[in-house]
Structure formats: C-alpha cells, structure tokens
Design an enzyme around this catalytic site. Structure first.
Site, PDB file in Angstrom:
ATOM      1  N   LYS A   1       0.832  -1.204   0.000  1.00 14.97           N
ATOM      2  CA  LYS A   1       0.000   0.000   0.000  1.00 14.97           C
ATOM      3  C   LYS A   1       0.870   1.258   0.000  1.00 14.97           C
ATOM      4  O   LYS A   1       2.064   1.207   0.292  1.00 14.97           O
ATOM      5  CB  LYS A   1      -0.938  -0.007   1.210  1.00 14.97           C
ATOM      6  CG  LYS A   1      -0.237  -0.036   2.560  1.00 14.97           C
ATOM      7  CD  LYS A   1      -1.248  -0.148   3.686  1.00 14.97           C
ATOM      8  CE  LYS A   1      -0.546  -0.176   5.036  1.00 14.97           C
ATOM      9  NZ  LYS A   1      -1.508  -0.239   6.155  1.00 14.97           N
TER      10      LYS A   1
ATOM     11  N   TYR B   1      16.482  29.916  11.445  1.00 18.92           N
ATOM     12  CA  TYR B   1      15.352  30.752  11.836  1.00 18.92           C
ATOM     13  C   TYR B   1      15.266  30.858  13.356  1.00 18.92           C
ATOM     14  O   TYR B   1      15.472  29.875  14.077  1.00 18.92           O
ATOM     15  CB  TYR B   1      14.042  30.164  11.313  1.00 18.92           C
ATOM     16  CG  TYR B   1      13.785  30.422   9.853  1.00 18.92           C
ATOM     17  CD1 TYR B   1      13.718  31.720   9.352  1.00 18.92           C
ATOM     18  CD2 TYR B   1      13.584  29.366   8.970  1.00 18.92           C
ATOM     19  CE1 TYR B   1      13.463  31.958   8.008  1.00 18.92           C
ATOM     20  CE2 TYR B   1      13.324  29.583   7.629  1.00 18.92           C
ATOM     21  CZ  TYR B   1      13.271  30.889   7.155  1.00 18.92           C
ATOM     22  OH  TYR B   1      13.015  31.118   5.827  1.00 18.92           O
TER      23      TYR B   1
END
EC number: 5.1.1.1
Length: 379
Positions: free
Chosen positions: A41, A260
């Site tokens: 899957k 950041y």
C-alpha cells in the site's frame, strides 16, 4: 556506473531491491508453516510499487495487500497471477474494478457485506476476505457479528471467504497483554469458520511466534527494512538510502547563531554544512530537535553521516534546506558538492523518526518528488 543525473542531483534516493527481496524471504522463513504476503500500500511505502512489486514477485511472493481498489488495479499488471487483497473493501460504484482486475475485497462491515452480496447476485462468484476486529477498534466486523454470520443457516452458499483476518494493535510490544487477548478472540472466530485460512500477524506479529502465524502473515514495514519490534535489534536489511548535497559550508564564530529564530547558538568556532533537503522532501521539521519549540521536551535532533562520521543536525529544518555541524571533520574533507547520508545504512531511519517524535513508516511515505531515484539489484 552512475548516471549524470544521479551525480548532479540535489537529493537522491537509492532503493536496494535485493535487500527488499531478502527481507521478504526472511519474513517468509520466520513465518514457519504459514506463507508470507507482501504489503504494497501507499506506493510500496513510498518506494515505488512499479519497482518493488516485480522484485517481491520474483522472490516468491504471491499474496499482496494494498489499501484501495485503485491501488489494486495499478498493481494487477505487475503481478499477473498474484492474489491482491483490498484493505478498504468494496463500496457502491467500485464493484466492477474488483471483477475486472480480479481483486479480493476485504469485508470490514455488515454494510460492505451487503454490497458484496449484491455484486455476487449480479456478477457471479468472487472471493472475499472477512475482517474481524479483535481489539484494534478501527476496521472489521465485531467477533459477535462474525460468529452470527458463521452460524447463520440462511447464509448464502455463494458467500465463501478465502481468508478470515484480524489486525494486531500492539504487536510491536511483545509483552503487551493485548496480543494474547486478540489471539484468543481471533481463535474463537476462526474455530467457527472451520477450514477457512486465517491471517493475524503483521510484521511485529511474525516476531511474536508461531501461535500468531496461522496460514498467512502480512509483513509490511519489516520488508522495507524498518523496525517491527520496539527496543529489539532490527534484523532486517536497510532498503533505502537518502542523500543530500552540501550546497555551502560556512564558518560561524563562537557565540554566533544560525537558522530561523537564531535557534542554535554555538559554543565554539564551528563549521556548518547547508544541505539540500527539507520538509518538502519528507525530512520533517520535527527532527530539528530543541530548535523547534514544540520539541523542547523531546530527544535531541537527528544526525547525518559524512566521511565515516555522524554529524548532528542543528537549527531548524526548513522547506528546502537543513544544517549539519561538520566541525569535527577535517576542514579539507568537507566541500560543497559532497553528499550527506540522511538515512540509510549508517543512519537508521527509525532513529531519524524517533528524533522527530514519529515512526519510520511516516518518513518513508512522506518522501517528496524531488529525489533522483535509483533502483539497484533485484530478487
């Protein structure tokens, strides 16, 4: 010889199909008298079903599980005589895809059973699987519903499941009492469907031992090299290696900051490699470690591997870029254009996942489209 695209890619993914096939064989052997299926899957857990399915078929797999009927239809040409099971079951409007592609619906509810029986009345006999929920409380008929069906004298003769299955909730924790509880509930149901093959074990369930194997096991993550049992040594081979190019190497003085929010401050003169991988590539922002506010209480961040040494990730993972501290490597050894292994043989994908507070499954199925993919080996 590697292709020019491989040598110049910003990020690259190498999938070892020999390791994939070997892992399936190992799980098949561990399954004892049962045979092992292969779970394909989500595009073979993100690695590419077009490549994974033929390798597993060549290794001997003949039973395959996918999530949806659409995945099953795509898989059918790759495994012409394989048996393909559809975990989501049959719904009004998609019945024809099951018959056209010889796909086996997994019946998860009385509603789906009604849809399947109506399809049989119109199109004739077709195999199905009965899914019984034994404690997961996610999909499946209750044991009481399954037992009532088994003993129903009015049950149509055309309803003849080729498999009765359930799914273990805690197989990755061998000592969890839920495992024995689910096993007992499952045995109660399978006894009522005498002669019908049974399936309970996922990857972790295979390692629980022969009591859990029944007739068919369903290994998934273990086939792709991931950990199936918490806290145990993983015996599976690494299947996928992710590498990313160093775009720039910078020197940051002691006391300087990076990323950041100035989220990392260096206590020594440091060299930082800016690497072309970010959360758009499935390298989750949460692997930043303490550089992300919501991760302050979680483990330290992930590592990469470069020139024989683990190098720590620092700062915040951004959309396209990540930072690694390469100070402890010889200065001349680290150059822009080099590749850092982000996970693979030297950096266990489950360790990266733990650094991000998640699991290897999520990292694999999150891999973005920007990697140059190379498939090596085979069955």
């Amino acid at each position: 010889m590697q292709s020019p695209e491989f040598l110049s890619a910003s990020s690259r993914l190498t999938v070892d199909l020999t390791a994939l096939a070997d892992n399936w064989r190992a799980m098949n052997e561990r399954s004892g008298k049962a045979r092992a299926a292969a779970v394909l899957k989500a595009d073979a857990y993100g690695l590419g079903v077009v490549h994974a399915a033929p390798a597993l078929y060549a290794a001997g797999a003949r039973d395959f599980f996918v999530a949806s009927v659409e995945e099953g239809a795509d898989l059918r040409p790759l495994v012409p005589d394989g048996r393909i099971y559809i975990l989501a079951g049959m719904w009004p409007g998609n019945e024809e895809l099951f018959f056209e592609n010889d796909l086996v619906p997994i019946i998860n509810s009385e509603e789906q059973l009604a849809v399947f029986m109506a399809a049989l009345s119109e199109r004739g006999d077709h195999p199905c699987v009965l899914h019984v929920d034994t404690g997961m409380n996610r999909l499946g008929l209750s044991p009481e519903e399954a037992l009532a069906l088994a003993h129903d004298p009015a049950r149509p003769a055309s309803f003849s499941p080729v498999l009765v299955m359930s799914h273990l909730a805690c197989a990755d924790d061998p000592g969890h009492p839920m495992n024995r509880y689910q096993l007992q509930r499952f045995r109660e149901v399978t006894a009522a469907f005498e002669g019908v093959p049974a399936s309970l074990a996922n990857s972790g369930g295979v390692f629980l031992g022969a009591d859990y194997h029944f007739d068919l096991t369903r290994p998934g993550i273990a086939v792709y090299g991931g950990e199936a049992v918490n806290g145990a040594v993983n015996p599976m081979k690494a299947v996928v290696t992710a590498e990313a190019r160093i775009v720039q190497v910078r020197t940051v003085p002691s006391g300087g900051t990076a990323s950041y929010g100035a989220s990392v401050r260096f206590g020594r003169d440091s060299r930082i490699a800016t690497v072309a991988i970010g959360y758009a590539d499935g390298y989750h922002r949460s692997v930043s470690g303490g550089g992300v506010t919501l991760r302050q209480a979680m483990p330290s961040g992930a590592f990469g591997f470069l020139h024989g040494m683990k190098v720590p990730h620092v700062g915040r993972v951004t959309m396209d870029l990540s930072l690694f501290d390469v100070t402890d490597l010889p200065e001349a050894a680290v150059r822009a254009g080099d590749y850092i292994e982000v996970f693979g043989r030297n950096v266990v994908i489950d360790d990266v996942a733990r650094a991000g507070g998640t699991i290897g499954y999520e990292l694999l199925t999150s891999l973005g489209r920007r990697y140059h993919r190379t498939y090596v080996g085979g069955a």
